[in-house]
Design an enzyme around this catalytic site. Structure first.
Site, short mmCIF file in Angstrom:
data_model
loop_
_atom_site.label_atom_id
_atom_site.label_comp_id
_atom_site.label_asym_id
_atom_site.label_seq_id
_atom_site.Cartn_x
_atom_site.Cartn_y
_atom_site.Cartn_z
N TYR A 129 6.42 -36.15 18.58
CA TYR A 129 7.44 -37.10 19.03
C TYR A 129 8.59 -36.30 19.63
O TYR A 129 9.17 -35.44 18.95
CB TYR A 129 7.95 -37.98 17.89
N GLN A 190 7.48 -47.84 17.33
CA GLN A 190 6.15 -48.25 17.81
C GLN A 190 5.28 -47.05 18.18
O GLN A 190 4.06 -47.08 18.01
CB GLN A 190 6.27 -49.23 18.99
N ASN A 213 15.67 -40.39 15.79
CA ASN A 213 16.80 -41.04 15.14
C ASN A 213 16.40 -41.57 13.77
O ASN A 213 15.28 -41.36 13.29
CB ASN A 213 17.37 -42.14 16.04
N SER A 236 21.89 -32.74 13.53
CA SER A 236 22.04 -31.29 13.61
C SER A 236 23.13 -30.78 12.67
O SER A 236 24.10 -31.50 12.38
CB SER A 236 22.37 -30.87 15.04
N GLU A 326 20.95 -26.45 8.22
CA GLU A 326 19.88 -26.26 9.20
C GLU A 326 20.04 -24.89 9.89
O GLU A 326 19.09 -24.11 9.97
CB GLU A 326 19.93 -27.38 10.24
N HIS A 327 21.23 -24.63 10.43
CA HIS A 327 21.54 -23.35 11.07
C HIS A 327 22.68 -22.68 10.32
O HIS A 327 23.62 -23.35 9.88
CB HIS A 327 22.02 -23.54 12.52
N ASP A 360 18.17 -22.02 19.95
CA ASP A 360 17.66 -23.32 20.39
C ASP A 360 16.68 -23.18 21.55
O ASP A 360 15.75 -23.98 21.68
CB ASP A 360 18.82 -24.22 20.82
N GLU A 414 -11.28 -31.68 -22.66
CA GLU A 414 -10.94 -32.80 -21.77
C GLU A 414 -11.89 -33.97 -21.90
O GLU A 414 -11.71 -35.00 -21.23
CB GLU A 414 -10.90 -32.30 -20.31
N HIS A 419 -19.12 -32.45 -16.87
CA HIS A 419 -18.66 -31.13 -16.44
C HIS A 419 -19.44 -30.04 -17.18
O HIS A 419 -19.86 -29.05 -16.59
CB HIS A 419 -17.15 -30.97 -16.72
#
Length: 428
Positions: A129, A190, A213, A236, A326-327, A360, A414, A419
């Protein structure tokens, strides 16, 4: 105006808590709206995608034109300058050079008749995206698609919003250079739904990558499980740690570099120098005026611009790791002496001559990075995000016999008799 708060101020603790608790979560109304769109896409596929594209992007697009044709992509090259195309190819080369070194190898070791290991397998398909609302980001197309191709993903899909059905030529050229296989002129919730569930026109993918967003971020969170996702991206962020000798003009320019992304961007300075703090604030005010995105940057500065005057550099590093931005920028005399103490950030820019725009765009490491404090437990996008690991186990008959008693005891603890049986039939 950036807020200036000293460690001796009684507001300091409250300001720090606000910075540490900045993660962006959708309110109930937003989440309900996103769920409604996703459910419609899941039920009616292309019809819902077309309806919501008209409603939110004001674009009348029919399913047969969702996909951008080869002719449109080729035509995009004629709408950009040659030097711009050269720059996109240069950036792509830098990204490839960094990400090709991340590709993991198969690991195997042997213990007598036991062979154990794991092999890396690229995902079959991924959906990227790329936002196209307040700004156009060809760099994001490159940063998302190239690591996928370096990992060996066969089918790379990109969705991006269109303006009246048209997609910015920079995005088309960047996607083509990066090796994207399918481009679709749809965005928003969508697009996330279409990639997650699949429609007649857009076959589903295995994982969805990329920022957006709050609606797109919420959609990614809600479709997780139908597909994998990289992260829930937020606005950011840049945090700068600076000593008293740092250049106030450089710091202000770097803070505004992030502030112009989004009204909700967070920009923070930590310094033990009150004089530097005041000088940076003055430079920020001065440099805001000529910006093309002055309104956006001003709102970000007024809402989330913070200067904390700390006790000393040790205090600054402690708080920087606590905020987990973030930075992070280190505007200090000897940044490499501090690097091993930096634990929680998506990327660290070392020294005053390494501005955020270098990271960037042209350095090579990915600019898709953890936000909202998630750098405490996650990393920036890499080639490995487009791979998965398959473990493998091989035992000889003799080694199965040696393990028999241990398996029997574990199975008894168990209460899983089948098993035990699947080992017993091989060791009688």
């Amino acid at each position: 105006m950036m807020k200036l708060i000293s460690f001796s101020d009684r507001r300091f603790k409250t300001a720090l808590q606000r910075l540490c608790n900045r993660s962006q979560l959708a309110n109930p109304a937003t989440e309900a709206s996103v769920k409604r769109i996703l459910q419609a896409v899941q039920r009616t596929g292309d019809r819902a995608v077309a309806r919501y594209t008209l409603q939110y992007d004001r674009a009348t697009i029919q399913p047969e034109t969702f996909r951008i044709s080869e002719e449109e992509i080729k035509g995009a090259y004629y709408h950009i300058r040659k030097d711009e195309g050269d720059t996109l190819r240069y950036v792509a080369q830098r990204i490839r050079a960094f990400h090709e070194r991340q590709t993991p190898n198969t690991m195997m070791y042997q213990e007598n008749g036991i062979k154990l290991g794991r092999m890396s397998v690229p995902l079959d398909s991924v959906g990227l995206y790329v936002p196209g609302g307040k700004a156009v980001y060809p760099s994001s197309a490159l940063m998302n698609a190239i690591p996928a191709k370096m990992a060996g993903v066969k089918r790379v899909v990109m969705c991006t919003p269109s303006h009246k059905g048209e997609v910015n030529p920079y995005l088309l050229v960047a996607a083509d250079i990066a090796g994207v296989d399918e481009l679709y002129r749809i965005g928003g919730v969508q697009a996330i739904g279409a990639m997650a569930y699949g429609t007649k026109t857009i076959p589903k993918v295995d994982k969805i990558i990329g920022p957006g967003n709050i609606y797109v971020a919420t959609a990614k969170r809600l479709v997780f499980g139908h597909v994998g996702i990289d992260s829930i991206a937020g606005p950011s962020e840049l945090l700068i740690i600076a000593d008293a000798r740092a250049n106030a003009e450089y710091i202000a320019a770097d803070l505004l570099c992030e502030a112009e992304h989004d009204e909700e961007a967070s920009v923070i300075l930590l310094t033990p120098s009150t004089a530097l703090a005041n000088a940076v604030i003055k430079q920020v005010e001065k440099k805001l005026k000529p910006l093309s995105r002055r309104t956006i940057a001003t709102r970000a500065i007024n809402r989330h611009g913070t200067v904390l005057v700390v006790q000393d550099m040790d205090h600054a590093i402690e708080l920087g790791n606590l905020i987990a931005p973030e930075h992070m920028g280190l505007h200090v005399a000897t940044p490499f002496e501090l690097i091993e103490r930096i634990r929680h950030t998506g990327v660290v820019f070392l020294g005053e001559h390494t501005p955020p725009a270098i990271g960037d765009y042209v350095a090579g490491p990915n600019h898709v990075l953890p936000t909202g404090g998630t750098a405490r437990f996650s990393s920036g996008l890499s080639s490995q995000d487009f791979m998965k690991w398959v473990n493998f186990v091989s035992y000889s008959k003799n080694e199965v016999s040696k393990a028999n008693d241990h398996v029997m005891r574990m199975a008894t603890m168990e209460g899983l008799t089948a098993h035990a049986q699947c080992v017993q039939v091989r060791t009688r």
